[in-house]
Design a protein around this motif. Structure first.
Motif, PDB file in Angstrom:
ATOM      1  N   ARG A   1       0.821  -1.215   0.000  1.00 27.34           N
ATOM      2  CA  ARG A   1       0.000   0.000   0.000  1.00 27.34           C
ATOM      3  C   ARG A   1       0.848   1.254   0.000  1.00 27.34           C
ATOM      4  O   ARG A   1       0.320   2.359  -0.099  1.00 27.34           O
ATOM      5  CB  ARG A   1      -0.923  -0.023   1.223  1.00 27.34           C
ATOM      6  N   GLY A   2       2.156   1.081   0.154  1.00 20.46           N
ATOM      7  CA  GLY A   2       3.041   2.240   0.192  1.00 20.46           C
ATOM      8  C   GLY A   2       3.294   2.779   1.573  1.00 20.46           C
ATOM      9  O   GLY A   2       3.994   3.784   1.728  1.00 20.46           O
ATOM     10  N   ASP A   3       2.753   2.142   2.589  1.00 26.74           N
ATOM     11  CA  ASP A   3       3.012   2.567   3.967  1.00 26.74           C
ATOM     12  C   ASP A   3       4.405   2.095   4.390  1.00 26.74           C
ATOM     13  O   ASP A   3       4.821   0.985   4.060  1.00 26.74           O
ATOM     14  CB  ASP A   3       1.982   1.977   4.932  1.00 26.74           C
ATOM     15  N   HIS A   4       5.093   2.949   5.127  1.00 26.25           N
ATOM     16  CA  HIS A   4       6.396   2.580   5.671  1.00 26.25           C
ATOM     17  C   HIS A   4       6.221   2.011   7.077  1.00 26.25           C
ATOM     18  O   HIS A   4       5.479   2.573   7.895  1.00 26.25           O
ATOM     19  CB  HIS A   4       7.316   3.800   5.751  1.00 26.25           C
ATOM     20  N   TRP A   5       6.930   0.945   7.360  1.00 26.58           N
ATOM     21  CA  TRP A   5       6.984   0.365   8.688  1.00 26.58           C
ATOM     22  C   TRP A   5       8.382   0.604   9.228  1.00 26.58           C
ATOM     23  O   TRP A   5       9.376   0.245   8.585  1.00 26.58           O
ATOM     24  CB  TRP A   5       6.645  -1.119   8.643  1.00 26.58           C
ATOM     25  N   ILE A   6       8.451   1.228  10.382  1.00 29.02           N
ATOM     26  CA  ILE A   6       9.716   1.684  10.951  1.00 29.02           C
ATOM     27  C   ILE A   6      10.032   0.877  12.204  1.00 29.02           C
ATOM     28  O   ILE A   6       9.250   0.851  13.159  1.00 29.02           O
ATOM     29  CB  ILE A   6       9.646   3.182  11.303  1.00 29.02           C
ATOM     30  N   GLY A   7      11.188   0.236  12.182  1.00 28.98           N
ATOM     31  CA  GLY A   7      11.673  -0.448  13.374  1.00 28.98           C
ATOM     32  C   GLY A   7      12.680   0.438  14.084  1.00 28.98           C
ATOM     33  O   GLY A   7      13.696   0.817  13.496  1.00 28.98           O
ATOM     34  N   SER A   8      12.403   0.794  15.328  1.00 27.57           N
ATOM     35  CA  SER A   8      13.280   1.698  16.069  1.00 27.57           C
ATOM     36  C   SER A   8      13.821   1.010  17.314  1.00 27.57           C
ATOM     37  O   SER A   8      13.503  -0.148  17.593  1.00 27.57           O
ATOM     38  CB  SER A   8      12.532   2.972  16.471  1.00 27.57           C
ATOM     39  N   GLN A   9      14.629   1.743  18.065  1.00 26.40           N
ATOM     40  CA  GLN A   9      15.192   1.183  19.293  1.00 26.40           C
ATOM     41  C   GLN A   9      14.140   0.959  20.369  1.00 26.40           C
ATOM     42  O   GLN A   9      14.415   0.301  21.376  1.00 26.40           O
ATOM     43  CB  GLN A   9      16.283   2.113  19.823  1.00 26.40           C
ATOM     44  N   ARG A  10      12.929   1.492  20.153  1.00 29.22           N
ATOM     45  CA  ARG A  10      11.881   1.354  21.172  1.00 29.22           C
ATOM     46  C   ARG A  10      10.580   0.773  20.636  1.00 29.22           C
ATOM     47  O   ARG A  10       9.555   0.843  21.303  1.00 29.22           O
ATOM     48  CB  ARG A  10      11.618   2.707  21.838  1.00 29.22           C
ATOM     49  N   GLY A  11      10.606   0.211  19.419  1.00 26.15           N
ATOM     50  CA  GLY A  11       9.383  -0.420  18.953  1.00 26.15           C
ATOM     51  C   GLY A  11       9.144  -0.289  17.464  1.00 26.15           C
ATOM     52  O   GLY A  11      10.027   0.068  16.683  1.00 26.15           O
ATOM     53  N   LEU A  12       7.906  -0.602  17.063  1.00 25.10           N
ATOM     54  CA  LEU A  12       7.477  -0.606  15.670  1.00 25.10           C
ATOM     55  C   LEU A  12       6.503   0.536  15.426  1.00 25.10           C
ATOM     56  O   LEU A  12       5.585   0.765  16.214  1.00 25.10           O
ATOM     57  CB  LEU A  12       6.809  -1.947  15.344  1.00 25.10           C
ATOM     58  N   TRP A  13       6.687   1.233  14.296  1.00 25.38           N
ATOM     59  CA  TRP A  13       5.866   2.388  13.948  1.00 25.38           C
ATOM     60  C   TRP A  13       5.382   2.255  12.514  1.00 25.38           C
ATOM     61  O   TRP A  13       6.056   1.649  11.676  1.00 25.38           O
ATOM     62  CB  TRP A  13       6.669   3.685  14.088  1.00 25.38           C
TER      63      TRP A  13
END
Length: 211
Positions: free
Chosen positions: A190-202
């Motif tokens: 769908r074109g959405d970005h999924w971001i993995g960070s040092q404190r979780g998923l966005w």
């Protein structure tokens, strides 16, 4: 250690090259390359390949038939299709630091190098430092990720995106200062970005604030 297997179980970087070989970097174990038949490993370690610079490999990137290897305190090593190696360092080749945390090759074939002391890009046979606009100091480059909408950089000072020759900083960049730096990004159908960070998923949808 089994000479026919991996030297360790903590995998720090993983890559498939143009010949469908798997390049696997394990903690303190250098690089192990599994052939396309998935039958045999070839190992690259400082004891046998001193141009590796360090056995602690944190980043891998593919540039055509070439594989680039980013190490901790050993700089950057280029490995060609025949196994020939050349090492690049801060002192001799313009890298900001010999601690390489992330690597990416963009759509134009340019290699970008993220270090603990800023960002660099390949320019001919050397590297040149790239300043991120609006950065309050010199950031650590935790991640470099090529997506359809540009090259994303996750740093200790927030997030930037390189598109059409310019670096842009999203309004929500400060959400991802260390200790919540961006470590990975993936894009769904769908074109959405999924971001993995040092404190979780966005999840990032369009121009909205990640949530």
């Amino acid at each position: 250690q089994d000479p026919d297997g991996l030297p360790g179980n903590n995998v720090q970087a993983l890559l498939f090259d143009a010949r469908d070989r798997a390049w696997i970097a394990t903690e303190g174990g250098g690089i192990s390359v599994l052939d396309a038949r998935r039958a045999r490993f070839t190992h690259y370690r400082m004891a046998t390949h001193p141009q590796l610079g360090s056995d602690d490999v944190w980043a891998l990137a593919r540039q055509g038939d070439v594989v680039w290897v980013g190490t901790y305190e050993g700089g950057l090593t280029r490995i060609d299709a025949r196994g020939g190696m050349r090492r690049y360092t801060q002192a001799g080749d313009g890298l900001p630091s010999d601690i390489v945390l992330s690597l990416a090759v963009d759509g134009a074939g340019v290699l970008w190098v993220g270090t603990d002391k800023g960002l660099a890009r390949q320019h001919g046979g050397r590297f040149e430092t790239v300043l991120l606009p609006g950065a309050d100091g010199v950031p650590m480059l935790y991640s470099l990720s090529v997506q359809a909408d540009g090259l994303w950089a996750g740093t200790s000072l927030g997030v930037w995106r390189h598109v059409h020759g310019r670096w842009l900083r999203p309004e929500w960049s400060s959400m991802f200062h260390r200790p919540n730096a961006v470590l990975s990004i993936a894009t769904d159908l769908r074109g959405d970005h999924w971001i993995g960070s040092q404190r979780g998923l966005w999840r990032l949808q369009g121009d909205a604030v990640p949530e």
